[in-house]
Design a protein around this motif. Structure first.
Motif, PDB file in Angstrom:
ATOM      1  N   TYR A 101       0.834  -1.205   0.000  1.00 23.93           N
ATOM      2  CA  TYR A 101       0.000   0.000   0.000  1.00 23.93           C
ATOM      3  C   TYR A 101       0.869   1.256   0.000  1.00 23.93           C
ATOM      4  O   TYR A 101       0.564   2.242  -0.672  1.00 23.93           O
ATOM      5  N   GLY A 102       1.957   1.213   0.757  1.00 22.56           N
ATOM      6  CA  GLY A 102       2.864   2.361   0.783  1.00 22.56           C
ATOM      7  C   GLY A 102       3.503   2.614  -0.573  1.00 22.56           C
ATOM      8  O   GLY A 102       3.646   3.761  -0.992  1.00 22.56           O
ATOM      9  N   VAL A 103       3.889   1.533  -1.250  1.00 19.57           N
ATOM     10  CA  VAL A 103       4.484   1.676  -2.581  1.00 19.57           C
ATOM     11  C   VAL A 103       3.465   2.249  -3.559  1.00 19.57           C
ATOM     12  O   VAL A 103       3.770   3.141  -4.358  1.00 19.57           O
ATOM     13  N   ILE A 104       2.229   1.747  -3.492  1.00 17.16           N
ATOM     14  CA  ILE A 104       1.179   2.222  -4.399  1.00 17.16           C
ATOM     15  C   ILE A 104       0.908   3.709  -4.176  1.00 17.16           C
ATOM     16  O   ILE A 104       0.794   4.485  -5.128  1.00 17.16           O
ATOM     17  N   LEU A 105       0.816   4.110  -2.916  1.00 11.22           N
ATOM     18  CA  LEU A 105       0.585   5.529  -2.620  1.00 11.22           C
ATOM     19  C   LEU A 105       1.767   6.377  -3.078  1.00 11.22           C
ATOM     20  O   LEU A 105       1.586   7.503  -3.559  1.00 11.22           O
ATOM     21  N   GLY A 106       2.983   5.836  -2.952  1.00 12.38           N
ATOM     22  CA  GLY A 106       4.154   6.554  -3.455  1.00 12.38           C
ATOM     23  C   GLY A 106       4.097   6.746  -4.956  1.00 12.38           C
ATOM     24  O   GLY A 106       4.443   7.817  -5.475  1.00 12.38           O
ATOM     25  N   ILE A 107       3.634   5.732  -5.674  1.00 16.48           N
ATOM     26  CA  ILE A 107       3.495   5.825  -7.130  1.00 16.48           C
ATOM     27  C   ILE A 107       2.485   6.907  -7.494  1.00 16.48           C
ATOM     28  O   ILE A 107       2.723   7.747  -8.379  1.00 16.48           O
ATOM     29  N   ILE A 108       1.343   6.889  -6.824  1.00 16.85           N
ATOM     30  CA  ILE A 108       0.290   7.860  -7.118  1.00 16.85           C
ATOM     31  C   ILE A 108       0.757   9.286  -6.815  1.00 16.85           C
ATOM     32  O   ILE A 108       0.555  10.204  -7.614  1.00 16.85           O
ATOM     33  N   PHE A 109       1.392   9.460  -5.656  1.00 20.12           N
ATOM     34  CA  PHE A 109       1.884  10.786  -5.294  1.00 20.12           C
ATOM     35  C   PHE A 109       2.926  11.260  -6.309  1.00 20.12           C
ATOM     36  O   PHE A 109       2.901  12.426  -6.731  1.00 20.12           O
ATOM     37  N   PHE A 110       3.835  10.379  -6.681  1.00 20.26           N
ATOM     38  CA  PHE A 110       4.881  10.734  -7.642  1.00 20.26           C
ATOM     39  C   PHE A 110       4.273  11.170  -8.970  1.00 20.26           C
ATOM     40  O   PHE A 110       4.644  12.229  -9.517  1.00 20.26           O
ATOM     41  N   ASN A 111       3.359  10.384  -9.506  1.00 22.56           N
ATOM     42  CA  ASN A 111       2.783  10.695 -10.822  1.00 22.56           C
ATOM     43  C   ASN A 111       2.036  12.026 -10.819  1.00 22.56           C
ATOM     44  O   ASN A 111       2.250  12.876 -11.685  1.00 22.56           O
ATOM     45  N   ASP A 112       1.146  12.213  -9.847  1.00 23.59           N
ATOM     46  CA  ASP A 112       0.348  13.440  -9.825  1.00 23.59           C
ATOM     47  C   ASP A 112       1.208  14.659  -9.544  1.00 23.59           C
ATOM     48  O   ASP A 112       1.030  15.714 -10.161  1.00 23.59           O
ATOM     49  N   THR A 113       2.130  14.536  -8.616  1.00 18.89           N
ATOM     50  CA  THR A 113       2.959  15.678  -8.245  1.00 18.89           C
ATOM     51  C   THR A 113       3.906  16.060  -9.370  1.00 18.89           C
ATOM     52  O   THR A 113       3.985  17.237  -9.765  1.00 18.89           O
ATOM     53  N   VAL A 114       4.654  15.094  -9.895  1.00 23.82           N
ATOM     54  CA  VAL A 114       5.648  15.397 -10.922  1.00 23.82           C
ATOM     55  C   VAL A 114       4.997  15.945 -12.177  1.00 23.82           C
ATOM     56  O   VAL A 114       5.498  16.903 -12.784  1.00 23.82           O
ATOM     57  N   TRP A 115       3.854  15.374 -12.573  1.00 21.84           N
ATOM     58  CA  TRP A 115       3.196  15.884 -13.772  1.00 21.84           C
ATOM     59  C   TRP A 115       2.776  17.338 -13.593  1.00 21.84           C
ATOM     60  O   TRP A 115       2.980  18.174 -14.472  1.00 21.84           O
ATOM     61  N   ASN A 116       2.171  17.653 -12.443  1.00 21.74           N
ATOM     62  CA  ASN A 116       1.707  19.018 -12.230  1.00 21.74           C
ATOM     63  C   ASN A 116       2.848  19.990 -11.965  1.00 21.74           C
ATOM     64  O   ASN A 116       2.724  21.183 -12.267  1.00 21.74           O
TER      65      ASN A 116
END
Length: 205
Positions: A149-164
Protein backbone atom coordinates in the motif's frame (compact mmCIF):
# COMPACT_ATOMS: atom_id res chain seq x y z
CA UNK A 1 2.78 -8.17 -5.50
CA UNK A 2 4.56 -8.64 -8.80
CA UNK A 3 6.45 -6.04 -10.79
CA UNK A 4 3.79 -6.33 -13.52
CA UNK A 5 1.06 -5.37 -11.01
CA UNK A 6 3.01 -2.33 -9.83
CA UNK A 7 3.76 -1.34 -13.42
CA UNK A 8 0.07 -1.58 -14.35
CA UNK A 9 -0.84 0.67 -11.42
CA UNK A 10 1.92 3.08 -12.39
CA UNK A 11 0.67 3.37 -15.98
CA UNK A 12 -3.01 3.77 -15.15
CA UNK A 13 -2.17 6.30 -12.44
CA UNK A 14 0.02 8.26 -14.86
CA UNK A 15 -2.75 8.26 -17.48
CA UNK A 16 -5.19 9.65 -14.89
CA UNK A 17 -2.69 12.30 -13.76
CA UNK A 18 -1.96 13.65 -17.25
CA UNK A 19 -5.55 13.60 -18.51
CA UNK A 20 -6.97 17.14 -18.68
CA UNK A 21 -8.85 18.13 -15.58
CA UNK A 22 -9.40 20.91 -13.05
CA UNK A 23 -6.16 20.12 -11.19
CA UNK A 24 -4.02 20.51 -14.31
CA UNK A 25 -5.78 23.74 -15.27
CA UNK A 26 -5.34 25.11 -11.74
CA UNK A 27 -1.62 24.29 -11.79
CA UNK A 28 -1.26 26.03 -15.15
CA UNK A 29 -3.13 29.18 -14.15
CA UNK A 30 -1.44 29.40 -10.74
CA UNK A 31 2.02 29.24 -12.32
CA UNK A 32 1.11 31.77 -15.00
CA UNK A 33 0.03 34.27 -12.43
CA UNK A 34 1.99 33.45 -9.30
CA UNK A 35 5.19 31.80 -10.54
CA UNK A 36 6.75 28.36 -10.54
CA UNK A 37 7.43 27.96 -6.80
CA UNK A 38 3.80 28.54 -5.82
CA UNK A 39 2.63 26.29 -8.64
CA UNK A 40 5.03 23.54 -7.49
CA UNK A 41 3.74 23.66 -3.91
CA UNK A 42 0.21 23.48 -5.30
CA UNK A 43 1.28 20.36 -7.24
CA UNK A 44 2.40 18.74 -3.98
CA UNK A 45 -1.08 19.32 -2.59
CA UNK A 46 -2.64 17.83 -5.72
CA UNK A 47 -0.50 14.73 -5.27
CA UNK A 48 -1.50 14.41 -1.61
CA UNK A 49 -5.15 14.85 -2.56
CA UNK A 50 -4.87 12.00 -5.05
CA UNK A 51 -3.39 9.82 -2.30
CA UNK A 52 -6.35 10.60 -0.03
CA UNK A 53 -8.77 9.43 -2.73
CA UNK A 54 -6.65 6.31 -3.29
CA UNK A 55 -6.71 5.46 0.43
CA UNK A 56 -10.49 5.93 0.48
CA UNK A 57 -10.82 3.62 -2.52
CA UNK A 58 -8.56 0.92 -1.10
CA UNK A 59 -10.38 0.91 2.22
CA UNK A 60 -14.04 1.07 1.32
CA UNK A 61 -14.99 3.77 -1.20
CA UNK A 62 -16.10 1.23 -3.84
CA UNK A 63 -18.10 -0.72 -1.23
CA UNK A 64 -19.77 2.51 -0.11
CA UNK A 65 -20.70 3.35 -3.70
CA UNK A 66 -22.24 -0.12 -4.15
CA UNK A 67 -24.21 0.12 -0.91
CA UNK A 68 -25.37 3.68 -1.54
CA UNK A 69 -25.26 4.32 -5.31
CA UNK A 70 -27.14 7.58 -4.81
CA UNK A 71 -24.03 8.87 -3.03
CA UNK A 72 -22.01 8.45 -6.22
CA UNK A 73 -24.75 10.18 -8.20
CA UNK A 74 -24.81 13.06 -5.70
CA UNK A 75 -21.03 13.34 -5.87
CA UNK A 76 -21.08 13.43 -9.65
CA UNK A 77 -23.88 16.04 -9.76
CA UNK A 78 -22.11 18.24 -7.20
CA UNK A 79 -18.83 17.90 -9.06
CA UNK A 80 -20.46 18.67 -12.39
CA UNK A 81 -22.04 21.79 -10.93
CA UNK A 82 -18.69 22.90 -9.54
CA UNK A 83 -16.94 22.42 -12.90
CA UNK A 84 -19.71 24.28 -14.75
CA UNK A 85 -19.44 27.15 -12.26
CA UNK A 86 -15.66 27.36 -12.84
CA UNK A 87 -16.21 27.25 -16.61
CA UNK A 88 -18.78 30.05 -16.46
CA UNK A 89 -16.50 32.16 -14.25
CA UNK A 90 -13.50 31.65 -16.54
CA UNK A 91 -15.52 32.43 -19.69
CA UNK A 92 -17.12 35.52 -18.11
CA UNK A 93 -13.77 37.07 -17.18
CA UNK A 94 -11.86 35.90 -20.26
CA UNK A 95 -11.85 39.33 -21.94
CA UNK A 96 -10.51 41.09 -18.86
CA UNK A 97 -6.75 41.80 -18.83
CA UNK A 98 -4.86 39.64 -16.37
CA UNK A 99 -3.44 41.62 -13.50
CA UNK A 100 -0.16 40.27 -12.15
CA UNK A 101 -0.96 41.84 -8.76
CA UNK A 102 -2.22 39.03 -6.55
CA UNK A 103 -5.32 39.49 -4.40
CA UNK A 104 -4.38 40.04 -0.77
CA UNK A 105 -5.45 36.54 0.31
CA UNK A 106 -3.38 34.91 -2.46
CA UNK A 107 -0.34 37.07 -1.78
CA UNK A 108 -0.36 36.08 1.89
CA UNK A 109 -0.77 32.37 1.18
CA UNK A 110 2.32 30.47 2.34
CA UNK A 111 3.85 27.38 0.75
CA UNK A 112 1.80 25.27 3.16
CA UNK A 113 -1.26 27.28 2.15
CA UNK A 114 -0.62 26.37 -1.48
CA UNK A 115 -0.36 22.70 -0.49
CA UNK A 116 -3.70 22.89 1.29
CA UNK A 117 -5.16 24.66 -1.73
CA UNK A 118 -4.03 21.77 -3.94
CA UNK A 119 -5.49 19.19 -1.54
CA UNK A 120 -8.80 21.06 -1.39
CA UNK A 121 -8.96 21.35 -5.19
CA UNK A 122 -8.33 17.62 -5.57
CA UNK A 123 -10.88 16.62 -2.92
CA UNK A 124 -13.50 18.87 -4.51
CA UNK A 125 -12.82 17.27 -7.88
CA UNK A 126 -15.07 14.23 -8.58
CA UNK A 127 -12.77 12.93 -11.32
CA UNK A 128 -10.31 11.18 -8.94
CA UNK A 129 -13.20 9.87 -6.81
CA UNK A 130 -14.71 8.13 -9.83
CA UNK A 131 -11.32 6.96 -11.11
CA UNK A 132 -10.05 5.53 -7.83
CA UNK A 133 -13.46 4.11 -6.88
CA UNK A 134 -13.79 2.19 -10.15
CA UNK A 135 -10.92 1.87 -12.66
CA UNK A 136 -8.07 1.95 -10.12
CA UNK A 137 -9.49 -0.88 -8.03
CA UNK A 138 -9.56 -3.24 -11.00
CA UNK A 139 -5.75 -3.07 -11.11
CA UNK A 140 -5.33 -4.16 -7.49
CA UNK A 141 -4.75 -7.88 -6.87
CA UNK A 142 -7.30 -9.66 -4.63
CA UNK A 143 -4.70 -9.80 -1.83
CA UNK A 144 -2.37 -6.84 -1.30
CA UNK A 145 0.47 -7.03 1.27
CA UNK A 146 0.40 -4.20 3.76
CA UNK A 147 3.80 -2.89 2.65
CA UNK A 148 2.55 -2.67 -0.95
CA UNK A 149 0.00 0.00 0.00
CA UNK A 150 2.86 2.36 0.78
CA UNK A 151 4.48 1.68 -2.58
CA UNK A 152 1.18 2.22 -4.40
CA UNK A 153 0.59 5.53 -2.62
CA UNK A 154 4.15 6.55 -3.46
CA UNK A 155 3.49 5.83 -7.13
CA UNK A 156 0.29 7.86 -7.12
CA UNK A 157 1.88 10.79 -5.29
CA UNK A 158 4.88 10.73 -7.64
CA UNK A 159 2.78 10.70 -10.82
CA UNK A 160 0.35 13.44 -9.83
CA UNK A 161 2.96 15.68 -8.25
CA UNK A 162 5.65 15.40 -10.92
CA UNK A 163 3.20 15.88 -13.77
CA UNK A 164 1.71 19.02 -12.23
CA UNK A 165 5.16 20.36 -11.33
CA UNK A 166 6.04 19.94 -15.02
CA UNK A 167 2.87 21.81 -16.00
CA UNK A 168 3.74 24.53 -13.48
CA UNK A 169 7.24 24.85 -14.92
CA UNK A 170 6.05 25.15 -18.51
CA UNK A 171 3.44 27.78 -17.68
CA UNK A 172 5.80 29.78 -15.47
CA UNK A 173 8.25 30.48 -18.30
CA UNK A 174 8.36 34.07 -19.58
CA UNK A 175 7.78 32.95 -23.17
CA UNK A 176 4.71 30.94 -22.17
CA UNK A 177 3.38 33.81 -20.07
CA UNK A 178 3.89 36.29 -22.92
CA UNK A 179 2.07 34.00 -25.34
CA UNK A 180 -0.77 33.61 -22.86
CA UNK A 181 -1.14 37.33 -22.30
CA UNK A 182 -1.35 37.85 -26.04
CA UNK A 183 -4.06 35.21 -26.42
CA UNK A 184 -5.70 35.41 -22.99
CA UNK A 185 -9.29 35.75 -24.16
CA UNK A 186 -9.05 32.80 -26.55
CA UNK A 187 -7.11 30.57 -24.16
CA UNK A 188 -9.40 31.30 -21.20
CA UNK A 189 -12.43 30.51 -23.32
CA UNK A 190 -10.84 27.26 -24.48
CA UNK A 191 -10.01 26.34 -20.88
CA UNK A 192 -13.49 27.37 -19.80
CA UNK A 193 -15.03 25.34 -22.60
CA UNK A 194 -12.99 22.28 -21.61
CA UNK A 195 -14.12 22.60 -18.00
CA UNK A 196 -17.71 22.98 -19.17
CA UNK A 197 -17.46 19.86 -21.33
CA UNK A 198 -15.96 17.94 -18.41
CA UNK A 199 -18.85 19.05 -16.23
CA UNK A 200 -21.47 18.04 -18.81
CA UNK A 201 -19.80 14.68 -19.42
CA UNK A 202 -19.69 13.99 -15.70
CA UNK A 203 -23.35 14.94 -15.28
CA UNK A 204 -24.54 12.82 -18.23
CA UNK A 205 -22.53 9.62 -17.61
Amino acid sequence: MSFAAFFGIYMISLAAAISPGPAVLLAARTSLREGFARGAWLAVGIGLGACIWAVAAMFGLAILFRIAPTLLVALKVAGAGYLLYLAWKMWRHSAEPMSMDLPEDDAKRSALGQVWRGIAAQLANPKPAVFFGTVFLTFLPPVVPFWAYGVILGIIFFNDTVWNVLVARIFSLDRTRAAYLGLKTLIDRIFGGLLGLMGLKLALT
